[in-house]
Design an enzyme around this catalytic site. Sequence first.
Site, PDB file in Angstrom:
ATOM      1  N   TRP A 100      31.296  43.090  47.234  1.00  0.00           N
ATOM      2  CA  TRP A 100      32.298  44.002  46.669  1.00  0.00           C
ATOM      3  C   TRP A 100      31.779  45.432  46.661  1.00  0.00           C
ATOM      4  CZ3 TRP A 100      36.474  41.763  47.484  1.00  0.00           C
ATOM      5  CH2 TRP A 100      36.643  40.392  47.242  1.00  0.00           C
ATOM      6  N   ASP A 167      33.340  48.800  38.676  1.00  0.00           N
ATOM      7  CA  ASP A 167      34.259  47.717  39.025  1.00  0.00           C
ATOM      8  C   ASP A 167      33.896  46.544  38.124  1.00  0.00           C
ATOM      9  OD1 ASP A 167      35.555  45.515  40.093  1.00  0.00           O
ATOM     10  OD2 ASP A 167      34.706  45.714  42.106  1.00  0.00           O
ATOM     11  N   LYS A 191      40.899  37.782  37.354  1.00  0.00           N
ATOM     12  CA  LYS A 191      39.735  36.959  37.037  1.00  0.00           C
ATOM     13  C   LYS A 191      39.740  36.553  35.557  1.00  0.00           C
ATOM     14  CE  LYS A 191      38.281  37.738  41.248  1.00  0.00           C
ATOM     15  NZ  LYS A 191      37.598  38.922  41.744  1.00  0.00           N
TER      16      LYS A 191
END
Length: 358
Positions: A100, A167, A191
């Site tokens: 990511w 993030d 999530k």
Amino acid sequence: MIKKHNFNAGPSILPDVVIRNAAEAILDFNGSGLSLLSISHRTKDFDAVMAEADALFRELLHVPDNYKIFYVGGGASTMFYEVAANFLGRKAGYVNTGVWSKKAIKEAKRYGEVEVLATSEDRDFTYIPKGFAIPEDLDYLHITSNNTIYGTEYHEDIDSPVPLIADMSSDILSRPVDVSKYAMIYGGAQKNLAPAGAVFAIIREDMLDRIVRDLPTMASFRTHVENNSMFNTPPVFPIYVLKETLKWLKSIGGVEEIHRRNVEKAQLLYDEIDRNPLFRGTVVKEDRSLMNICFVMAEGYEELAPEFMAYATERGMVGIKGHRLVGGFRASCYNALPKESVEALVACMQEFAKSHVK
Ligand SMILES: *Cc1c(COP(=O)(O)O)cnc(C)c1O
């Protein structure tokens, strides 16, 4: 309601009560005789949903008053370019802790210079780099607080002399965070908070004055802050579910209580990974994620992986296959995963060991 142990990495488990309330709202929203899916977002009832989500988010994460929270459609991946489009004028710093981070770096490079201040790529992203220098001339520093794929996580908020942007897609509201140390926190909601389709962002107000270029209206963070996430149609359903998840989190005692539970769950599973001769963990212990717990078969037992997968699947475990880049197993233990599910997985590992340890 659902009789599986849901270790999916994302989209992932949500509390039963949240799913039930969402299902009810789809059938009849607030007794209006209309479905949540077919109302206008510009109504009093939906204003109330937005206001409640905002108040709960602030309360649960102790968000200071000089921060704004907004939602947009898309995913964390949308933010990878939007963060840079808004704030990267000359040079930004990034920490590379996995897939990511790399994707965020790639998008940022479209807008300016990217200095990778630290990386854990040298050891397959199995740790969190620490103690690296942060130059003071950066527009911002970007980190990925939890590495969903490799299973590493920052356990402390770092101090940064430049605006810190994180993030937090996969560990938002799973542990206490000192929001005042961040200029911006963002993530995909799918999530720990909601179904896919929405991004949340918590941004310090003064960052809006640091937007470095003229942007398309929808790409500018100023648009979403100034219009309370209502410049265009927001992702109504994910935001509603997010609000319900926040309500649930508050009802069980908030972030401090969920953190206690998350530590307890993770400990159970990591202890078994360390104790059981068939398995071993894949990342350094001090950086182990509370959310995504990765493990593989121990040396000499590698060929048992498919057999263990089948064994666990038969016993109701879902989503424990490791990411395709890492292999092995990954048990995602998000906020909504009950301790009983972790206990069931541990029991499974113990049972399997009985008949397979040489
Ligand atoms: C899942 C995930 C993403 C990607 O999110 P999308 O909403 O699918 O774009 C980004 N960062 C982290 C840390 C993630 O876990």
